[in-house]
Design a protein around this motif. Structure first.
Motif, PDB file in Angstrom:
ATOM      1  N   UNK A  93     -69.836  53.112  44.590  1.00 28.01           N
ATOM      2  CA  UNK A  93     -70.098  51.764  46.476  1.00 28.01           C
ATOM      3  C   UNK A  93     -68.994  52.141  47.213  1.00 28.01           C
ATOM      4  N   UNK A 125     -70.505  43.098  51.912  1.00 25.69           N
ATOM      5  CA  UNK A 125     -69.487  43.149  51.082  1.00 25.69           C
ATOM      6  C   UNK A 125     -67.976  43.407  51.490  1.00 25.69           C
ATOM      7  N   UNK A 148     -72.209  39.391  53.236  1.00 21.23           N
ATOM      8  CA  UNK A 148     -72.648  40.305  52.626  1.00 21.23           C
ATOM      9  C   UNK A 148     -73.181  40.632  51.101  1.00 21.23           C
ATOM     10  N   UNK A 149     -73.999  41.695  50.663  1.00 26.03           N
ATOM     11  CA  UNK A 149     -73.460  42.584  49.431  1.00 26.03           C
ATOM     12  C   UNK A 149     -72.792  44.268  49.548  1.00 26.03           C
ATOM     13  N   UNK A 150     -72.359  44.510  49.022  1.00 25.40           N
ATOM     14  CA  UNK A 150     -71.834  45.720  49.005  1.00 25.40           C
ATOM     15  C   UNK A 150     -73.131  46.700  48.921  1.00 25.40           C
ATOM     16  N   UNK A 184     -76.345  47.892  44.308  1.00 24.10           N
ATOM     17  CA  UNK A 184     -77.047  47.483  43.533  1.00 24.10           C
ATOM     18  C   UNK A 184     -78.588  47.562  44.256  1.00 24.10           C
ATOM     19  N   UNK A 196     -64.386  46.016  39.869  1.00 26.81           N
ATOM     20  CA  UNK A 196     -65.481  45.757  40.526  1.00 26.81           C
ATOM     21  C   UNK A 196     -66.826  47.063  39.887  1.00 26.81           C
ATOM     22  N   UNK A 235     -69.486  47.196  37.883  1.00 27.52           N
ATOM     23  CA  UNK A 235     -70.796  47.181  37.610  1.00 27.52           C
ATOM     24  C   UNK A 235     -71.735  48.335  37.699  1.00 27.52           C
ATOM     25  N   UNK A 246     -72.685  47.040  33.717  1.00 29.75           N
ATOM     26  CA  UNK A 246     -73.964  46.084  34.336  1.00 29.75           C
ATOM     27  C   UNK A 246     -74.756  47.407  33.493  1.00 29.75           C
ATOM     28  N   UNK A 280     -63.763  34.602  44.516  1.00 30.65           N
ATOM     29  CA  UNK A 280     -63.570  35.490  45.639  1.00 30.65           C
ATOM     30  C   UNK A 280     -64.169  36.859  45.459  1.00 30.65           C
ATOM     31  N   UNK A 288     -67.702  37.214  45.966  1.00 27.92           N
ATOM     32  CA  UNK A 288     -68.779  36.359  46.341  1.00 27.92           C
ATOM     33  C   UNK A 288     -68.199  37.276  48.068  1.00 27.92           C
ATOM     34  N   UNK A 289     -67.245  38.094  47.932  1.00 31.62           N
ATOM     35  CA  UNK A 289     -67.112  38.503  49.437  1.00 31.62           C
ATOM     36  C   UNK A 289     -67.756  39.998  49.726  1.00 31.62           C
ATOM     37  N   UNK A 290     -68.334  40.732  47.681  1.00 37.27           N
ATOM     38  CA  UNK A 290     -67.972  41.528  47.848  1.00 37.27           C
ATOM     39  C   UNK A 290     -70.000  41.617  47.440  1.00 37.27           C
ATOM     40  N   UNK A 291     -70.489  40.251  47.473  1.00 42.69           N
ATOM     41  CA  UNK A 291     -72.300  39.414  47.388  1.00 42.69           C
ATOM     42  C   UNK A 291     -72.742  40.212  45.942  1.00 42.69           C
ATOM     43  N   UNK A 292     -71.695  39.994  45.286  1.00 44.05           N
ATOM     44  CA  UNK A 292     -72.382  40.636  43.783  1.00 44.05           C
ATOM     45  C   UNK A 292     -72.570  39.101  42.943  1.00 44.05           C
ATOM     46  N   UNK A 326     -74.226  36.891  42.751  1.00 48.54           N
ATOM     47  CA  UNK A 326     -76.482  36.452  42.219  1.00 48.54           C
ATOM     48  C   UNK A 326     -76.637  37.900  41.379  1.00 48.54           C
ATOM     49  N   UNK A 327     -75.525  38.810  41.215  1.00 46.34           N
ATOM     50  CA  UNK A 327     -76.589  39.876  40.676  1.00 46.34           C
ATOM     51  C   UNK A 327     -75.790  39.469  39.012  1.00 46.34           C
TER      52      UNK A 327
END
Lengths: 538, 110
Positions: free
Chosen positions: A385, A408, A428-430, A434, B63, B67, B70, B87, B90-94, B96-97
């Motif tokens: 990613x 991200x 935002x997300x990486x 995803x 990370x 991933x 997962x 952090x 959070x920063x990578x937006x993961x 919520x997943x």
């Protein structure tokens, strides 16, 4: 050896006969007085009353004449150790032990040790170079020096021509590219295709074509051919040559030559793969090097990239620039961090850069753009990613209108004219891992002298400082940036880069990338620039 | 040698595996975590719990492991998370997943 004297009586024959070892008893004059059956089987010429020298090999007769206590030598195809004792005053007895098997085992052990030492030495020499050509030279020289009188390394073969490296024992290796047919040598084409070797006794040495044999070598007595395994790469072949009269290759020698060929093949193949990889890496690096940034359409841009010190590795951080097609249009920059290093990461970086280049022409919205990019990357087999920040910049008069979106990635920092530092409110997300991505875009304006800094976590996670292991951190980065109000983009990047480098000292670090977008303090008057051209963006 | 080296422990039951990580996971320490995850994968457990309560820092190499894991397991992350780890997610937006719990008990019971 100390001998024990037994008083006056000759040894009874029954005792001699009982001994499993050959025994010969001599009188004071050195004539055979008696011997047992075991002795007559080994020395059929022994005669009672005759001198010892008439019935035994010279090595024993001489040892006896010199008065030695032990002797060792061959009798026919076997070897014996002889020990002397003195059963009666003046007389002597020689006892024999068959050492044939023991000698053979010792010889085998010596040979095995020699071979192991050679393999270690060969491995050292072969692995000391990552140059395939030098590896082939070394292979030919080592084989000629230890396994045969001359050696020829063939391959890899091209369509019509083949590299032939020859060496005669003790001489240098010479290489030629020859248009010859390997099938002229029985078994060679098979070896080059990676098939098992034909036993050397089946190959008629007189049929060897002249191109295979080194100049001035003379007639070939025997040869053996073995494949140099390619481990995925095209294999080569090793041909060992012996001169006439040097004797054929034994089964043991052939087996050992194959062990050597396996090692040499692995070394050559590693060198070839390395050459290939570094050529590809060079090519990719050339294409992936960050672009030179400068002032574009009244926007000051500067970038700094310090790759991790793991030599010859590429990938990791990147940035790129997509200038507006028309004056007053929107210029886009991206700074990102690809997970991992090496070719895989470089390929992903390349895909992101080219995909963005195409997508931005049809999709101006950042969030939608990231969704499309995510979809394009997800379809690949890898779970690699990337995190990145998109920045779209348009100049309106002396103000830069900026849209920033993090996928991200750490959010950019903005230094205002008064030295205040803000974090862009985007998250935002990486990308690429995803199924769905979301992102929020932050819009702002840069007034003259204000700078927006995009950076990679290689900066904030750089370890160093007074204790050598603290991270540089976002606070120090903000603090550094607060002194950069009013500076040109180039100076901002230089300032931050210098502070991060000082912080690092000599420590290890990840890739570090920086990109500054600055509204120039005195915009150059341009024919197409000026008030009113820019369209306000949401 | 860093004073707070990463410790990876791995306990497996029939249905789940727990990998507890203490200290910092950067690219030097990531292979040890990767090995533990691979072991859990081989053991065939459905649920994988990453106990990060004592993890003080993690970077993108960690990370990547999360991933990837997962995709093969029902993955739970047991907290409470250190701010540096929170952090990263959070920063990578993961965030919520991921299923992040307040503690290991909750992760094992949930």
């Amino acid at each position: 050896m100390k001998t024990r004297k037994v008083p006056g009586r000759p040894l009874p024959d029954v005792t001699l006969e009982a001994s499993p070892h050959p025994v010969v008893v001599l009188d004071e004059a050195g004539r055979v007085r008696s011997s047992n059956t075991a002795a007559t089987l080994v020395f059929p010429a022994l005669e009672t009353g005759a001198p010892l020298a008439d019935g035994v090999p010279a090595w024993l007769a001489e040892a006896h004449a010199r008065g030695e206590g032990t002797a060792h030598g061959a009798v026919g195809d076997r070897t014996f150790r002889a020990s002397r004792s003195a059963p009666a005053p003046g007389g002597a007895a020689w006892w024999f032990t068959d050492t044939t098997e023991q000698s053979a085992a010792e010889e085998a052990l010596r040979r095995e040790r020699g071979r192991t030492a050679f393999l270690v030495e060969a491995s050292n020499q072969l692995l000391s170079s990552l140059n395939a050509r030098r590896c082939m030279d070394t292979t030919a020289q080592l084989a000629a020096g230890h396994l045969a009188d001359a050696a020829v390394v063939l391959g890899p073969s091209g369509r019509r021509r083949i590299h032939v490296t020859r060496a005669v024992r003790g001489g240098p290796a010479t290489r030629e590219l020859l248009a010859v047919d390997p099938a002229e040598v029985p078994g060679l084409a098979d070896a080059l295709a990676g098939f098992p070797a034909v036993p050397s006794r089946w190959i008629d040495a007189s049929t060897v074509p002249g191109w295979l044999v080194p100049d001035g070598f003379g007639p070939v007595g025997s040869l053996m051919i073995t494949s140099l395994p390619g481990n995925g790469a095209p294999p080569g072949a090793l041909v060992l040559l012996r001169r006439e009269g040097a004797g054929p290759f034994s089964e043991g020698e052939e087996g050992f030559a194959r062990v050597f060929a396996a090692r040499a093949g692995a070394a050559i193949c590693a060198a070839q793969l390395y050459a290939e990889q570094s050529a590809v890496a060079d090519l990719l690096t050339e294409d992936l090097l960050p672009p030179v940034l400068e002032r574009i359409d009244g926007i000051e841009l500067a970038g700094g990239y310090r790759p991790s010190r793991d030599d010859h590795r590429i990938g990791g951080d990147f940035y790129d620039l997509y200038p507006a097609g028309v004056p007053g249009g929107e210029t886009m920059v991206v700074l990102g961090d690809v997970c991992g290093k090496g070719l895989e990461a470089a390929v992903l970086t390349g895909r992101i850069r080219t995909t963005l280049q195409a997508l931005r022409l049809v999709e101006p919205d950042h969030e939608r753009l990231l969704e499309l990019l995510n979809g394009a990357l997800l379809s690949s087999r890898h779970t690699r990613y990337a995190t990145l920040v998109l920045a779209s910049v348009r100049r309106t008069g002396e103000v830069l209108r900026l849209r920033l979106t993090s996928g991200g990635h750490p959010a950019p920092l903005i230094v205002r004219a008064d030295g205040g530092v803000e974090t862009a409110d985007t998250s935002g997300s990486l990308i690429g891992a995803l199924p769905e991505v979301q992102a929020t875009t932050y819009s702002t304006e840069l007034r003259p002298g204000e700078t927006c800094l995009l950076f990679s976590d290689g900066i904030t996670e750089a370890r160093g400082g007074p204790f050598g292991r603290d991270m540089f951190g976002e606070e120090r980065l903000s603090e550094a940036l607060s002194h950069c109000a009013g500076m040109p983009a180039e100076a901002v990047v230089e300032h931050v880069r210098m502070l991060a480098s000082d912080w690092l000292g000599t420590g290890r670090h990840d890739d570090m990338a920086l990109l500054a977008i600055t509204a120039p303090r005195r915009p150059r008057p341009g024919p197409a620039g000026g008030q009113g051209h820019g369209r306000s963006t949401a | 040698m860093r004073p707070d080296a990463t410790v990876v422990t791995h306990t497996a039951a029939d249905t789940h595996a727990v990998i507890a990580i203490a200290g910092e996971v950067d690219c030097d320490a990531a292979p040890a975590v990767e090995t533990a995850v691979a072991e859990a994968h081989r053991s065939g457990v459905r649920r994988l719990v990453l106990d990060l309560a004592r993890t003080t820092f993690a970077d993108s190499s960690f990370l990547h492991i999360v991933l990837t894991a997962r995709q093969h397991h029902e993955l739970l992350v047991a907290g409470p998370l250190h701010p540096a780890v929170q952090r990263l997610f959070d920063v990578t937006g993961t965030t919520p997943h991921l299923r992040i719990t307040d503690g290991l008990d909750e992760a094992l019971g949930g």
